[in-house]
Design an enzyme around this catalytic site. Structure first.
Site, PDB file in Angstrom:
ATOM      1  N   HIS A 239       0.813  -1.363   0.009  1.00 51.57           N
ATOM      2  CA  HIS A 239      -0.010   0.092   0.028  1.00 51.57           C
ATOM      3  C   HIS A 239       0.779   1.138  -0.044  1.00 51.57           C
ATOM      4  CE1 HIS A 239      -3.951  -1.831   0.476  1.00 51.57           C
ATOM      5  NE2 HIS A 239      -3.259  -2.568   1.250  1.00 51.57           N
TER       6      HIS A 239
ATOM      7  N   GLU B  13      -5.435 -12.959   2.053  1.00 51.18           N
ATOM      8  CA  GLU B  13      -6.472 -11.578   1.909  1.00 51.18           C
ATOM      9  C   GLU B  13      -7.145 -11.696   0.692  1.00 51.18           C
ATOM     10  OE1 GLU B  13      -3.646  -8.781   4.639  1.00 51.18           O
ATOM     11  OE2 GLU B  13      -4.019  -8.236   2.911  1.00 51.18           O
TER      12      GLU B  13
ATOM     13  N   HIS C 145      -7.076  -8.236  -1.139  1.00 51.42           N
ATOM     14  CA  HIS C 145      -5.823  -7.369  -1.337  1.00 51.42           C
ATOM     15  C   HIS C 145      -5.506  -7.776  -2.949  1.00 51.42           C
ATOM     16  CE1 HIS C 145      -1.962  -5.491  -0.201  1.00 51.42           C
ATOM     17  NE2 HIS C 145      -1.614  -6.054  -1.307  1.00 51.42           N
TER      18      HIS C 145
HETATM   19 ZN    ZN Z   1      -4.054  -4.639   1.752  1.00 55.40          ZN
END
Ligand code: ZN
Length: 332
Positions: free
Chosen positions: A252, A302, A305
């Site tokens: 990120h 995840e 993501h």
């Molecule tokens: Zn993430």
């Protein structure tokens, strides 16, 4: 006087946001308890708090008391809310020199076998890394790879302190609160968003770019919290790293990743996830942290993501069944 009223109003809004977030996160049930290495839950919450806390005048931080913030013990509250300026709130004992961006040009890992790279990684580890005392020995990410879309950032290949993408833009220009991405990546997200929308799917942007400083504040606040509970500096840092990724280690921060729609593993059972699985590679995005590769990525599964690697790479990576570390021969 007006300023004080506005400040007080800001504090109330901030507190309401914290309480809302805590309730929301606790209703997530098992998924949050099972988290072992994830920053997304807390990062998104702290982003919300951080945004709200901008309403608070830092000169009058006493409006939010320690007692009121302690109602959310699991949240790393940004400095502005914890009534202390960022520098003063940190208790890190590290005096490690800040690495310069130029240093990254000398740490390029050779594109050889995973074994050779692993040995190269050892020789290139950052000698004055500020969290080395906790057993973390990363090297700098290679920011000069021939194909920028394949830039690898993780706990072993980190971004230099203060790193910022060249340019950040809204991922979906038509959505005013859509999250930021690197300007080279954002148009591809927007293309994907618009294509999904035509199929009746909304790929809501939950979390995009995060700054190095925000990540660092959150990480160090977490360390402080555990130290205040009596843990040693090493224990506190190691435990903090299981909840919040250390600064410089998140995709990120690179501006290449988006958390989409949800931060719950049940997201994999949604139409949005199925759409992404079927079409994301056509826009250059891959599911970065898969269920099967958790031991390699060192990040839990995840489903939310998604990381940009370009269309050609995305198709190759998906066809190979490898995760990015394996695909690049940089398994540590
Ligand atoms: Zn993430």
């Amino acid at each position: 006087m007006t300023k004080k009223i506005l400040t007080a109003a800001g504090a109330v809004v901030a507190l309401a946001a914290i309480i809302f977030c805590v309730r929301a996160i606790r209703t997530n049930g098992n998924s949050i308890i099972e988290v072992t290495d994830i920053s997304d839950y807390e990062q998104t919450i702290t982003e919300t708090i951080s945004a709200v806390s901008e309403f608070i005048d830092p000169a009058e931080p006493q409006l939010v008391t320690a007692e009121s913030t302690s109602a959310s013990p699991d949240i790393a509250v940004p400095s502005a809310v914890t009534a202390a300026p960022p520098a003063a709130s940190r208790t890190t004992e590290s005096t490690a020199a800040k690495p310069s961006a130029a240093a990254t040009t000398t740490t390029a890992a050779p594109k050889t076998t995973a074994a050779a790279t692993s040995s190269a990684a050892k020789s290139n580890t950052i000698s004055n890394y500020e969290y080395a005392y906790a057993g973390f020995n990363p090297q700098y990410a290679d920011l000069n790879v021939a194909d920028w879309t394949l830039t690898l950032v993780n706990r072993d290949y980190i971004l230099p302190e203060g790193f910022e993408p060249p340019e950040l833009v809204r991922s979906v220009p038509s959505v005013s609160d859509s999250k930021l991405l690197d300007s080279r990546v954002a148009p591809h997200y927007n293309d994907m968003y618009q294509a999904a929308k035509k199929d009746g799917i909304i790929l809501e942007t939950v979390s995009g770019y995060r700054s190095y400083s925000l990540q660092k504040n959150n990480f160090e606040n977490k360390i402080d919290k555990y130290r205040n509970q009596g843990m040693s500096r090493i224990e506190a840092t190691q435990k903090a790293a299981t909840i919040i990724l250390p600064p410089g280690t998140s995709e990120h921060n690179l501006g290449f990743a988006m958390d989409i729609c949800s931060l719950e593993q049940s997201f994999e059972n949604t139409a949005e996830f199925r759409w992404l699985k079927a079409h994301a590679e056509d826009y250059g995005f891959i599911l970065r942290y898969t269920k099967e590769k958790q031991s390699v990525t060192k990040i839990i599964y995840e489903p939310w993501h998604w990381r940009y690697v370009g269309v050609e790479n995305a198709r190759k990576i998906n066809a190979s069944g490898l995760c990015l570390e394996e695909y690049l021969g940089k398994v540590s």
